[in-house]
Design a protein around this motif. Structure first.
Motif, short mmCIF file in Angstrom:
data_model
loop_
_atom_site.label_atom_id
_atom_site.label_comp_id
_atom_site.label_asym_id
_atom_site.label_seq_id
_atom_site.Cartn_x
_atom_site.Cartn_y
_atom_site.Cartn_z
N ILE A 153 -1.65 2.91 -14.22
CA ILE A 153 -2.62 2.58 -13.23
C ILE A 153 -2.46 1.08 -12.87
O ILE A 153 -2.30 0.35 -11.81
N ASN A 154 -2.24 0.25 -14.00
CA ASN A 154 -2.39 -1.19 -13.69
C ASN A 154 -0.76 -1.61 -13.31
O ASN A 154 -0.94 -2.60 -12.15
N GLU A 155 0.26 -0.86 -13.14
CA GLU A 155 1.37 -1.39 -12.54
C GLU A 155 1.09 -0.97 -11.22
O GLU A 155 1.71 -1.92 -10.25
N GLN A 156 0.31 0.30 -10.72
CA GLN A 156 0.36 0.25 -9.44
C GLN A 156 -0.84 -0.81 -8.66
O GLN A 156 -0.64 -1.19 -7.70
N TYR A 157 -1.62 -1.14 -9.44
CA TYR A 157 -2.64 -2.45 -8.90
C TYR A 157 -1.87 -3.51 -8.74
O TYR A 157 -1.97 -4.10 -7.75
N VAL A 158 -0.99 -3.72 -9.80
CA VAL A 158 -0.05 -5.19 -9.73
C VAL A 158 0.70 -5.01 -8.48
O VAL A 158 0.97 -5.96 -7.80
N GLY A 159 1.28 -4.00 -8.08
CA GLY A 159 2.18 -3.74 -6.82
C GLY A 159 1.21 -3.67 -5.49
O GLY A 159 2.00 -3.55 -4.56
N SER A 160 0.00 -3.57 -5.76
CA SER A 160 -0.79 -3.12 -4.45
C SER A 160 -1.08 -4.56 -3.70
O SER A 160 -0.83 -5.70 -4.42
N VAL A 161 -1.86 -4.44 -2.76
CA VAL A 161 -1.98 -5.56 -1.81
C VAL A 161 -3.16 -6.36 -2.70
O VAL A 161 -3.10 -7.43 -2.67
N HIS A 162 -4.01 -5.56 -3.38
CA HIS A 162 -5.00 -6.28 -4.08
C HIS A 162 -4.37 -7.18 -5.20
O HIS A 162 -4.85 -8.20 -5.51
N GLY A 163 -3.48 -6.56 -5.91
CA GLY A 163 -2.92 -7.08 -7.14
C GLY A 163 -2.06 -8.22 -6.60
O GLY A 163 -2.05 -9.26 -7.41
N ALA A 164 -1.24 -8.04 -5.67
CA ALA A 164 -0.62 -9.02 -5.33
C ALA A 164 -1.27 -10.31 -4.91
O ALA A 164 -0.87 -11.32 -5.18
N ALA A 165 -2.54 -10.11 -4.18
CA ALA A 165 -3.33 -11.12 -3.84
C ALA A 165 -3.88 -11.85 -5.06
O ALA A 165 -3.91 -13.16 -5.10
N LEU A 166 -4.51 -11.24 -5.90
CA LEU A 166 -5.07 -11.70 -7.23
C LEU A 166 -3.91 -12.28 -8.15
O LEU A 166 -4.23 -13.62 -8.43
N LEU A 167 -2.95 -11.60 -8.39
CA LEU A 167 -2.04 -12.01 -9.54
C LEU A 167 -0.86 -13.09 -8.85
O LEU A 167 -0.54 -13.98 -9.64
N GLY A 168 -0.51 -12.92 -7.75
CA GLY A 168 0.56 -13.51 -7.02
C GLY A 168 0.02 -14.77 -6.13
O GLY A 168 0.80 -15.98 -6.18
N GLU A 169 -1.26 -14.63 -5.63
CA GLU A 169 -1.76 -15.78 -4.78
C GLU A 169 -2.89 -16.50 -5.36
O GLU A 169 -3.51 -17.22 -4.45
N ASP A 170 -3.21 -16.02 -6.48
CA ASP A 170 -4.57 -16.61 -7.12
C ASP A 170 -5.54 -16.66 -6.30
O ASP A 170 -6.41 -17.42 -6.12
N ASN A 171 -5.64 -15.44 -5.71
CA ASN A 171 -6.96 -15.14 -4.78
C ASN A 171 -8.02 -14.38 -5.31
O ASN A 171 -7.73 -13.02 -5.52
N PRO A 172 -9.05 -14.95 -5.84
CA PRO A 172 -9.96 -14.27 -6.72
C PRO A 172 -11.02 -13.16 -5.92
O PRO A 172 -11.68 -12.40 -6.36
N ASP A 173 -10.87 -13.35 -4.65
CA ASP A 173 -11.62 -12.51 -3.54
C ASP A 173 -11.13 -11.14 -3.38
O ASP A 173 -11.31 -10.75 -1.98
N VAL A 174 -10.57 -10.52 -4.29
CA VAL A 174 -10.14 -9.19 -3.98
C VAL A 174 -10.62 -8.26 -5.02
O VAL A 174 -11.17 -8.48 -6.18
N PRO A 175 -10.50 -7.06 -4.83
CA PRO A 175 -11.16 -5.88 -5.72
C PRO A 175 -10.42 -5.94 -7.07
O PRO A 175 -9.14 -6.24 -7.11
#
Length: 188
Positions: A153-175
């Motif tokens: 499930i975490n792999e799916q999250y990382v690849g999602s728009v939310h995961g990409a924003a949090l982990l790739g863009e350092d945007n903490p304002d995502v679920p």
């Protein structure tokens, strides 16, 4: 000299466990280290880094205070594996965090343990033991923690728009996981 009455119990714990490098082998063959790094504990949420606002750092004997259980020489361990040890220590957290423990008892992880799924998360699995850090700082720690057990499930999250924003863009304002699933009283 360590048993001399001039040394408080906490000092005796720290003096031994910071020096010990050997491992205890449990009946099932698994082992764990007896070493506790005082710097790691001091940097945890229960350590020196959290002083202020009336809070004082916890000592070894703040949690390990049951003299029958923790007196020296220590009683032999009666668990077969590290998982049994982790679950046996779960009650330590509950002594101070009773409200959180009550929420967990209604959550999916406790229900799973009650149904014999002993691998289901307990306090130390998500929070650690001597190295407890703020669970949501940095925010990506949340998905990393849940991903320890829920890797697919975490792999799916990382690849999602939310995961990409949090982990790739350092945007903490995502679920993150807990925004939808909750924290301790996670529903099935």
């Amino acid at each position: 000299h360590i048993d001399a009455p001039i040394y408080p119990a906490d000092v005796r714990c720290r003096n031994c466990h910071m020096l010990l490098q050997n491992r205890v082998v449990l009946d099932g063959g698994e082992s764990f280290s007896l070493h506790v790094d005082p710097a790691v504990q001091a940097a945890s949420v229960h350590g020196e880094s959290m002083t202020g606002d009336g809070y004082t750092p916890l000592r070894c004997t703040s949690c390990h205070r049951d003299t029958e259980r923790y007196a020296f020489p220590h009683q032999p361990l009666t668990v077969d594996d590290r998982r049994g040890l982790t679950l046996a220590m779960d009650d330590l957290c509950q002594e101070c965090h009773a409200e959180i423990a009550a929420l967990d008892h209604d959550g999916v992880h406790q229900v799973a343990r009650d149904n014999g799924e002993m691998a289901a998360a307990s306090c130390a699995d998500c929070h650690g033991s001597h190295d407890i850090q703020s669970p949501n700082e940095p925010r990506e720690r949340i998905s990393d923690t849940c991903g320890e057990c829920h890797s697919t499930i975490n792999e799916q999250y990382v690849g999602s728009v939310h995961g990409a924003a949090l982990l790739g863009e350092d945007n903490p304002d995502v679920p993150v996981c807990i925004d939808c699933h909750g924290v301790h009283n996670i529903a099935p």
